[in-house]
Write a protein that holds these residues in place. Sequence first.
Motif, PDB file in Angstrom:
ATOM      1  N   ASP A  41       0.822  -1.220   0.000  1.00 43.09           N
ATOM      2  CA  ASP A  41       0.000   0.000   0.000  1.00 43.09           C
ATOM      3  C   ASP A  41       0.855   1.268   0.000  1.00 43.09           C
ATOM      4  O   ASP A  41       0.403   2.327  -0.429  1.00 43.09           O
ATOM      5  CB  ASP A  41      -0.917   0.024   1.228  1.00 43.09           C
ATOM      6  N   ILE A  42       2.057   1.186   0.521  1.00 45.59           N
ATOM      7  CA  ILE A  42       2.936   2.364   0.647  1.00 45.59           C
ATOM      8  C   ILE A  42       3.749   2.526  -0.637  1.00 45.59           C
ATOM      9  O   ILE A  42       4.311   1.554  -1.148  1.00 45.59           O
ATOM     10  CB  ILE A  42       3.872   2.216   1.875  1.00 45.59           C
ATOM     11  N   THR A  43       3.810   3.743  -1.163  1.00 49.99           N
ATOM     12  CA  THR A  43       4.550   4.024  -2.398  1.00 49.99           C
ATOM     13  C   THR A  43       5.881   4.680  -2.060  1.00 49.99           C
ATOM     14  O   THR A  43       5.919   5.678  -1.321  1.00 49.99           O
ATOM     15  CB  THR A  43       3.733   4.972  -3.310  1.00 49.99           C
ATOM     16  N   VAL A  44       6.961   4.115  -2.591  1.00 51.21           N
ATOM     17  CA  VAL A  44       8.303   4.676  -2.382  1.00 51.21           C
ATOM     18  C   VAL A  44       8.821   5.145  -3.731  1.00 51.21           C
ATOM     19  O   VAL A  44       8.891   4.369  -4.684  1.00 51.21           O
ATOM     20  CB  VAL A  44       9.261   3.619  -1.779  1.00 51.21           C
ATOM     21  N   THR A  45       9.165   6.442  -3.830  1.00 56.94           N
ATOM     22  CA  THR A  45       9.689   6.984  -5.086  1.00 56.94           C
ATOM     23  C   THR A  45      11.055   7.607  -4.855  1.00 56.94           C
ATOM     24  O   THR A  45      11.290   8.229  -3.811  1.00 56.94           O
ATOM     25  CB  THR A  45       8.750   8.051  -5.687  1.00 56.94           C
ATOM     26  N   VAL A  46      11.947   7.402  -5.820  1.00 57.57           N
ATOM     27  CA  VAL A  46      13.292   7.988  -5.760  1.00 57.57           C
ATOM     28  C   VAL A  46      13.341   9.103  -6.798  1.00 57.57           C
ATOM     29  O   VAL A  46      13.027   8.890  -7.965  1.00 57.57           O
ATOM     30  CB  VAL A  46      14.383   6.931  -6.062  1.00 57.57           C
ATOM     31  N   GLY A  47      13.691  10.288  -6.350  1.00 55.18           N
ATOM     32  CA  GLY A  47      13.749  11.435  -7.270  1.00 55.18           C
ATOM     33  C   GLY A  47      14.560  12.553  -6.647  1.00 55.18           C
ATOM     34  O   GLY A  47      15.506  12.303  -5.899  1.00 55.18           O
ATOM     35  N   THR A  48      14.163  13.788  -6.938  1.00 59.46           N
ATOM     36  CA  THR A  48      14.836  14.943  -6.332  1.00 59.46           C
ATOM     37  C   THR A  48      13.815  15.754  -5.551  1.00 59.46           C
ATOM     38  O   THR A  48      12.624  15.738  -5.865  1.00 59.46           O
ATOM     39  CB  THR A  48      15.491  15.846  -7.399  1.00 59.46           C
ATOM     40  N   HIS A  49      14.294  16.425  -4.528  1.00 60.69           N
ATOM     41  CA  HIS A  49      13.427  17.241  -3.676  1.00 60.69           C
ATOM     42  C   HIS A  49      14.177  18.504  -3.294  1.00 60.69           C
ATOM     43  O   HIS A  49      15.388  18.470  -3.067  1.00 60.69           O
ATOM     44  CB  HIS A  49      13.032  16.445  -2.424  1.00 60.69           C
ATOM     45  N   LYS A  50      13.449  19.611  -3.202  1.00 57.02           N
ATOM     46  CA  LYS A  50      14.080  20.893  -2.867  1.00 57.02           C
ATOM     47  C   LYS A  50      14.405  20.918  -1.382  1.00 57.02           C
ATOM     48  O   LYS A  50      13.526  20.717  -0.542  1.00 57.02           O
ATOM     49  CB  LYS A  50      13.140  22.043  -3.216  1.00 57.02           C
ATOM     50  N   VAL A  63       8.318   8.899   0.634  1.00 54.17           N
ATOM     51  CA  VAL A  63       7.372   7.828   0.980  1.00 54.17           C
ATOM     52  C   VAL A  63       5.978   8.446   1.062  1.00 54.17           C
ATOM     53  O   VAL A  63       5.789   9.459   1.736  1.00 54.17           O
ATOM     54  CB  VAL A  63       7.765   7.182   2.334  1.00 54.17           C
ATOM     55  N   THR A  64       5.006   7.854   0.355  1.00 57.47           N
ATOM     56  CA  THR A  64       3.629   8.369   0.384  1.00 57.47           C
ATOM     57  C   THR A  64       2.653   7.248   0.729  1.00 57.47           C
ATOM     58  O   THR A  64       2.936   6.083   0.485  1.00 57.47           O
ATOM     59  CB  THR A  64       3.229   8.986  -0.979  1.00 57.47           C
ATOM     60  N   ARG A  65       1.504   7.660   1.292  1.00 58.26           N
ATOM     61  CA  ARG A  65       0.464   6.676   1.657  1.00 58.26           C
ATOM     62  C   ARG A  65      -0.820   6.987   0.904  1.00 58.26           C
ATOM     63  O   ARG A  65      -1.072   8.146   0.538  1.00 58.26           O
ATOM     64  CB  ARG A  65       0.241   6.694   3.170  1.00 58.26           C
ATOM     65  N   PRO A  66      -1.666   5.968   0.658  1.00 57.99           N
ATOM     66  CA  PRO A  66      -2.868   6.201  -0.156  1.00 57.99           C
ATOM     67  C   PRO A  66      -4.010   6.892   0.593  1.00 57.99           C
ATOM     68  O   PRO A  66      -4.705   7.712   0.036  1.00 57.99           O
ATOM     69  CB  PRO A  66      -3.275   4.789  -0.596  1.00 57.99           C
ATOM     70  N   THR A  67      -4.216   6.545   1.874  1.00 60.34           N
ATOM     71  CA  THR A  67      -5.357   7.096   2.628  1.00 60.34           C
ATOM     72  C   THR A  67      -4.901   7.519   4.020  1.00 60.34           C
ATOM     73  O   THR A  67      -3.741   7.334   4.392  1.00 60.34           O
ATOM     74  CB  THR A  67      -6.471   6.040   2.794  1.00 60.34           C
ATOM     75  N   ASN A  68      -5.867   8.044   4.784  1.00 65.01           N
ATOM     76  CA  ASN A  68      -5.579   8.453   6.164  1.00 65.01           C
ATOM     77  C   ASN A  68      -6.028   7.417   7.190  1.00 65.01           C
ATOM     78  O   ASN A  68      -6.222   7.748   8.359  1.00 65.01           O
ATOM     79  CB  ASN A  68      -6.252   9.797   6.474  1.00 65.01           C
ATOM     80  N   GLN A  69      -6.194   6.173   6.757  1.00 62.99           N
ATOM     81  CA  GLN A  69      -6.549   5.106   7.704  1.00 62.99           C
ATOM     82  C   GLN A  69      -5.444   4.992   8.759  1.00 62.99           C
ATOM     83  O   GLN A  69      -4.265   5.184   8.440  1.00 62.99           O
ATOM     84  CB  GLN A  69      -6.635   3.762   6.980  1.00 62.99           C
ATOM     85  N   PRO A  70      -5.798   4.633   9.991  1.00 64.21           N
ATOM     86  CA  PRO A  70      -4.770   4.489  11.035  1.00 64.21           C
ATOM     87  C   PRO A  70      -3.640   3.528  10.641  1.00 64.21           C
ATOM     88  O   PRO A  70      -2.477   3.769  10.937  1.00 64.21           O
ATOM     89  CB  PRO A  70      -5.549   3.951  12.236  1.00 64.21           C
ATOM     90  N   HIS A  72      -2.495   2.855   7.553  1.00 65.40           N
ATOM     91  CA  HIS A  72      -1.616   3.512   6.584  1.00 65.40           C
ATOM     92  C   HIS A  72      -0.785   4.607   7.241  1.00 65.40           C
ATOM     93  O   HIS A  72       0.385   4.791   6.919  1.00 65.40           O
ATOM     94  CB  HIS A  72      -2.436   4.110   5.431  1.00 65.40           C
ATOM     95  N   ARG A  73      -1.402   5.334   8.177  1.00 66.94           N
ATOM     96  CA  ARG A  73      -0.675   6.412   8.857  1.00 66.94           C
ATOM     97  C   ARG A  73       0.489   5.866   9.679  1.00 66.94           C
ATOM     98  O   ARG A  73       1.573   6.438   9.697  1.00 66.94           O
ATOM     99  CB  ARG A  73      -1.631   7.200   9.745  1.00 66.94           C
ATOM    100  N   SER A  74       0.261   4.738  10.363  1.00 66.30           N
ATOM    101  CA  SER A  74       1.332   4.156  11.191  1.00 66.30           C
ATOM    102  C   SER A  74       2.467   3.604  10.323  1.00 66.30           C
ATOM    103  O   SER A  74       3.640   3.742  10.658  1.00 66.30           O
ATOM    104  CB  SER A  74       0.781   3.065  12.113  1.00 66.30           C
ATOM    105  N   MET A  75       2.116   2.998   9.186  1.00 63.01           N
ATOM    106  CA  MET A  75       3.146   2.429   8.304  1.00 63.01           C
ATOM    107  C   MET A  75       3.943   3.517   7.583  1.00 63.01           C
ATOM    108  O   MET A  75       5.113   3.327   7.269  1.00 63.01           O
ATOM    109  CB  MET A  75       2.504   1.502   7.266  1.00 63.01           C
ATOM    110  N   HIS A  76       3.307   4.657   7.336  1.00 61.65           N
ATOM    111  CA  HIS A  76       3.951   5.758   6.618  1.00 61.65           C
ATOM    112  C   HIS A  76       5.229   6.201   7.340  1.00 61.65           C
ATOM    113  O   HIS A  76       6.310   6.234   6.761  1.00 61.65           O
ATOM    114  CB  HIS A  76       2.949   6.909   6.509  1.00 61.65           C
ATOM    115  N   GLY A  77       5.101   6.509   8.620  1.00 65.04           N
ATOM    116  CA  GLY A  77       6.258   6.944   9.411  1.00 65.04           C
ATOM    117  C   GLY A  77       7.266   5.825   9.622  1.00 65.04           C
ATOM    118  O   GLY A  77       8.474   6.054   9.612  1.00 65.04           O
TER     119      GLY A  77
END
Length: 195
Positions: A41-50, A63-70, A72-77
């Motif tokens: 469910d968690i998306t990991v992208t490699v790129g550039t960031h300011k 690292v991004t998550r699809p929803t605000n479910q508890p 997904h929120r816990s796995m995001h961090g």
Amino acid sequence: MSRIGKLPVYLPAGVTVTVAADNTVSVKGPLGELSQKVDSDITVTVGTHKDARSEEEKPAVIVTRPTNQPRHRSMHGLYRALINNMVVGVTKGYEIKQELVGVGFKAEVKGQVLEMSLGYSHDTHFMLPKEVTATAVTEKKGAPIVTLKSIDKQLVGQVAAKLRSLRKPEPYKGKGIKFVGEVIRRKAGKSAGAK
């Protein structure tokens, strides 16, 4: 959003990150290579960031998550922290120092085996995983200090906890295996006798 999860993981020079089709993140750096399976469910992208401090684009892992479910929120961090730990591990590595406090306590490293005298009737032999290296130093009139080093933060922490469990510090004299800098809560012994 998760405060930790939304932070990008900036990549130092010489570190490359690849994301496989099965969502396994591999981090390669000067000290070695580590990989971690990430939930689908968690998306990991490699790129550039300011970078906010230097105002320039830097290579980073986001690292991004699809929803605000508890869940997904816990796995995001969690996964952002695990990827950051891998990046730090392959660039600097991790080190844990432990002290053997007690009369006659000794430690010696022979290859991947740590031999210790911990006040028992027998010597204790502790087999180290091949990813962990250890050194034992005994200074004059000082407790032996065992230093564990590895690029894997989780593994070196597990090995240190297992080592400490062989002889936990007791609260009266403080004898046992403790982390350097750890404060042991002490108890007063029996008083010499009631007056």
